[in-house]
Design a protein around this motif. Structure first.
Motif, PDB file in Angstrom:
ATOM      1  N   TRP A 380     -59.786   5.617  -8.854  1.00 50.56           N
ATOM      2  CA  TRP A 380     -58.182   6.317  -8.313  1.00 50.56           C
ATOM      3  C   TRP A 380     -58.892   6.898  -7.878  1.00 50.56           C
ATOM      4  CZ3 TRP A 380     -54.843   2.634  -7.663  1.00 50.56           C
ATOM      5  CH2 TRP A 380     -55.137   1.658  -8.077  1.00 50.56           C
ATOM      6  N   ASP A 386     -52.033   4.848  -4.344  1.00 55.26           N
ATOM      7  CA  ASP A 386     -51.920   4.015  -3.319  1.00 55.26           C
ATOM      8  C   ASP A 386     -52.832   3.338  -3.024  1.00 55.26           C
ATOM      9  OD1 ASP A 386     -49.366   4.334  -4.981  1.00 55.26           O
ATOM     10  OD2 ASP A 386     -48.929   4.815  -2.944  1.00 55.26           O
ATOM     11  N   TRP A 387     -53.752   4.269  -2.644  1.00 55.26           N
ATOM     12  CA  TRP A 387     -54.887   2.947  -2.260  1.00 55.26           C
ATOM     13  C   TRP A 387     -56.821   4.078  -2.887  1.00 55.26           C
ATOM     14  CZ3 TRP A 387     -58.304   5.471   1.285  1.00 55.26           C
ATOM     15  CH2 TRP A 387     -58.496   6.483   1.842  1.00 55.26           C
ATOM     16  N   PHE A 429     -56.638  -6.549 -10.166  1.00 54.78           N
ATOM     17  CA  PHE A 429     -55.899  -6.029 -10.221  1.00 54.78           C
ATOM     18  C   PHE A 429     -56.707  -4.573  -8.977  1.00 54.78           C
ATOM     19  CE2 PHE A 429     -52.660  -2.271  -9.122  1.00 54.78           C
ATOM     20  CZ  PHE A 429     -52.349  -2.449  -8.377  1.00 54.78           C
ATOM     21  N   GLU A 433     -57.136  -4.120  -5.283  1.00 49.85           N
ATOM     22  CA  GLU A 433     -56.749  -2.991  -4.196  1.00 49.85           C
ATOM     23  C   GLU A 433     -57.442  -2.547  -3.837  1.00 49.85           C
ATOM     24  OE1 GLU A 433     -53.639  -2.030  -3.964  1.00 49.85           O
ATOM     25  OE2 GLU A 433     -53.206  -3.889  -4.748  1.00 49.85           O
ATOM     26  N   GLN A 434     -58.977  -1.948  -4.274  1.00 49.82           N
ATOM     27  CA  GLN A 434     -59.858  -1.727  -3.273  1.00 49.82           C
ATOM     28  C   GLN A 434     -59.959  -2.259  -2.248  1.00 49.82           C
ATOM     29  OE1 GLN A 434     -63.251  -1.572  -5.726  1.00 49.82           O
ATOM     30  NE2 GLN A 434     -64.758  -0.403  -4.166  1.00 49.82           N
ATOM     31  N   SER A 436     -58.484  -4.351  -0.583  1.00 51.18           N
ATOM     32  CA  SER A 436     -57.233  -4.000   0.408  1.00 51.18           C
ATOM     33  C   SER A 436     -57.593  -2.606   0.728  1.00 51.18           C
ATOM     34  CB  SER A 436     -56.036  -4.375  -0.410  1.00 51.18           C
ATOM     35  OG  SER A 436     -55.617  -5.853  -0.982  1.00 51.18           O
ATOM     36  N   SER A 437     -57.771  -1.808   0.329  1.00 49.76           N
ATOM     37  CA  SER A 437     -57.772   0.035   0.636  1.00 49.76           C
ATOM     38  C   SER A 437     -58.553  -0.145   2.284  1.00 49.76           C
ATOM     39  CB  SER A 437     -58.115   0.665  -0.179  1.00 49.76           C
ATOM     40  OG  SER A 437     -57.152   0.893  -1.541  1.00 49.76           O
ATOM     41  N   ARG A 440     -56.843  -0.770   5.326  1.00 49.66           N
ATOM     42  CA  ARG A 440     -56.379   0.088   6.218  1.00 49.66           C
ATOM     43  C   ARG A 440     -56.446   0.489   7.983  1.00 49.66           C
ATOM     44  NH1 ARG A 440     -55.586   4.655   3.986  1.00 49.66           N
ATOM     45  NH2 ARG A 440     -53.639   5.383   4.097  1.00 49.66           N
ATOM     46  N   GLN A 479     -56.494 -11.344   3.932  1.00 51.53           N
ATOM     47  CA  GLN A 479     -56.275  -9.937   3.939  1.00 51.53           C
ATOM     48  C   GLN A 479     -57.185  -9.505   5.138  1.00 51.53           C
ATOM     49  OE1 GLN A 479     -53.845  -7.444   3.065  1.00 51.53           O
ATOM     50  NE2 GLN A 479     -53.104  -7.587   1.114  1.00 51.53           N
TER      51      GLN A 479
END
Length: 508
Positions: A380, A386-387, A429, A433-434, A436-437, A440, A479
């Motif tokens: 992180w 958040d990303w 999760f 999230e990785q 999804s990041s 962006r 996504q």
């Protein structure tokens, strides 16, 4: 033995017939002559024993070919491609070549070039046997088989590493090598025993970098703490215009890289320039320290397009790494960076005179990168919880079109081992999230492809997938479609909802 020879002769008879028909048809089309179909189909219309050596070479090449061809290096310049060499396939090919060489003296002479063109050493005694054979041929004056050697692949276990003296003998009698690969498979010299001058690293490298070298691919491992400039000095005399792939790694502990001096690491002084010219080099893979990066910055590599850095985190924080990118970063199109951790970010925040937001980003140093390869084992980013960026040094890039990820299978296996509850979303999760990041738009506005480079991950997804794995990829694919990005497997094929549904139905 008679049954074995009969089987070999039968199979070769069929191969000879097909090869001869093909050659005759080619000759027919070139000369505009007519050969009747009955002549081509009649096996008695030609005598196998009177075929010229050129035809036999075509026949044996066809009979002993491997897929893909180990001597064809044109498809191995990109780091997106997985290794195509597999030891069982090599053993099967070599077994058939040996069978051909035992048929007769004539077949032995015909098969010998194919028997030695590609050698894979997986045990120490194999290197010793090959060196012994080459020495005996030299003593007997029968012509060295090393002249046929085109690719030498050395990949052994830790306890089966090759002796440097055997390697010296093999390289000395193999002047036509095109590919040399050493995967940390040569014995290190004991400190209480004087080193044989013939086995010094620079001496072994000089056997590969001679003026008439035909080398196209070189994977070189350093085994001692000798200065990098001295170890690689033979490359200064290398006149080859063909070296397209170079891999440099280290198998010795470098305590300066592990515990750098914060004062001296800020600016490298006393680095001896190593004027090396590699005009055809397209791919460079390195696992070296900061000082070595500074030396590599002085090399002339005008065609460099692909760079892979698999190194300690502290090597990313040294000035040598940035000197290299300042010199060659603008020509790089494909970039791979290894493990990303908070150590790099902490270094830039705690070292006086550093500005993390500007110097830590590679978008300025490598503006033309379109393909980026990273690891799924990232941490992180504490400033942006958040990303998760693909790498601390690459939080954004305006021109990256493809992002490929390694080791996704490890993260999936770890998630499955956490003990799934409900639909398993909590365990997946961090990985979701990785992924999804990466999608962006403000981070990678030109992104078109997202690729999973793990073969094991493909197996987990397509062969009786766990329901949690199926749901994870379903969410990732949703996504990607929302972002307009293609999701691909390790071969470059698209991952689709239909494919995921088909795999789930087969598993039931």
């Amino acid at each position: 033995m008679a049954l074995r020879c009969s089987h070999i002769c039968t199979s070769l008879r069929n191969i000879v017939s097909r090869a001869v028909k093909k050659v005759l048809r080619n000759c027919s089309s070139e000369r505009n002559t007519y050969l009747s179909q009955s002549y081509l189909e009649n096996s008695g219309a030609y005598d196998h024993t009177r075929l010229p050596p050129e035809i036999w070479h075509m026949v044996i090449r066809e009979a002993t070919s491997m897929t893909p061809d180990p001597l064809d290096t044109t498809n191995e310049l990109s780091f997106l491609e997985a290794t195509s060499l597999h030891l069982p396939a090599y053993h099967a090919s070599m077994g058939f070549k040996i069978s051909l060489s035992l048929v007769s003296k004539r077949w032995n002479a015909l098969a010998k070039p194919f028997l030695y063109e590609f050698v894979w050493i997986s045990r120490a005694h194999q290197a010793k046997a090959l060196a012994h054979t080459l020495l005996l041929e030299f003593v007997e004056g029968s012509g060295s088989s090393g002249r046929f050697l085109r690719r030498l692949h050395i990949e052994t276990s830790v306890l089966e590493r090759c002796a440097p003296a055997d390697l010296h003998t093999i390289l000395e009698y193999s002047p036509q090598l095109m590919v040399y690969t050493d995967h940390h498979s040569v014995q290190r010299n004991r400190y209480d025993i004087p080193m044989d001058p013939r086995c010094r690293p620079e001496r072994l490298l000089s056997l590969l970098a001679h003026p008439r070298s035909q080398l196209r691919r070189l994977s070189w491992t350093n085994y001692d703490d000798q200065p990098f400039q001295e170890r690689m000095s033979p490359l200064q005399q290398m006149r080859t215009m063909r070296l397209e792939y170079l891999e440099l790694s280290s198998c010795s502990p470098n305590f300066r890289a592990l515990f750098p001096d914060p004062i001296s690491s800020a600016s490298i002084t006393g680095v001896v320039e190593l004027p090396v010219a590699l005009p055809a080099l397209k791919s460079l893979k390195v696992s070296v320290d900061n000082d070595m990066f500074a030396a590599l910055a002085t090399w002339d590599m005008p065609m460099l397009r692909n760079l892979s850095v698999v190194s300690a985190d502290f090597s990313y924080t040294g000035q040598g790494f940035y000197q290299f990118l300042e010199a060659h970063g603008k020509s790089i199109r494909q970039l791979e960076l290894g493990h990303s951790s908070s150590v790099v970010e902490e270094h830039y925040l705690t070292t006086p005179g550093r500005r993390a937001t500007q110097e830590a980003s590679l978008a300025r140093l490598c503006p033309n990168v379109t393909e980026f390869i990273c690891s799924a084992d990232v941490e992180w980013h504490w400033e942006s919880p958040d990303w998760i960026a693909p790498h601390v040094l690459l939080p954004y890039h305006p021109r990256v079109e493809l992002i490929a990820i390694r080791d996704i299978d490890t993260r999936i296996t770890d998630a499955l081992g956490m003990g799934l509850t409900g639909d398993g979303s909590a365990a997946f999760f961090p990985l979701f999230e990785q992924m999804s990041s990466l999608l962006r738009h403000e981070a990678f506005p030109a992104l078109k492809y997202l690729r999973d480079l793990s073969v094991e991950s493909t197996m987990l997804r397509t062969h009786r997938p766990h329901p949690a794995i199926e749901k994870f990829w379903h969410r990732v694919l949703s996504q990607c479609q929302a972002r307009g990005v293609w999701l691909e497997d390790h071969t470059g094929f698209n991952i689709t909802f239909r494919g995921l549904k088909r795999a789930s139905l087969v598993s039931r």
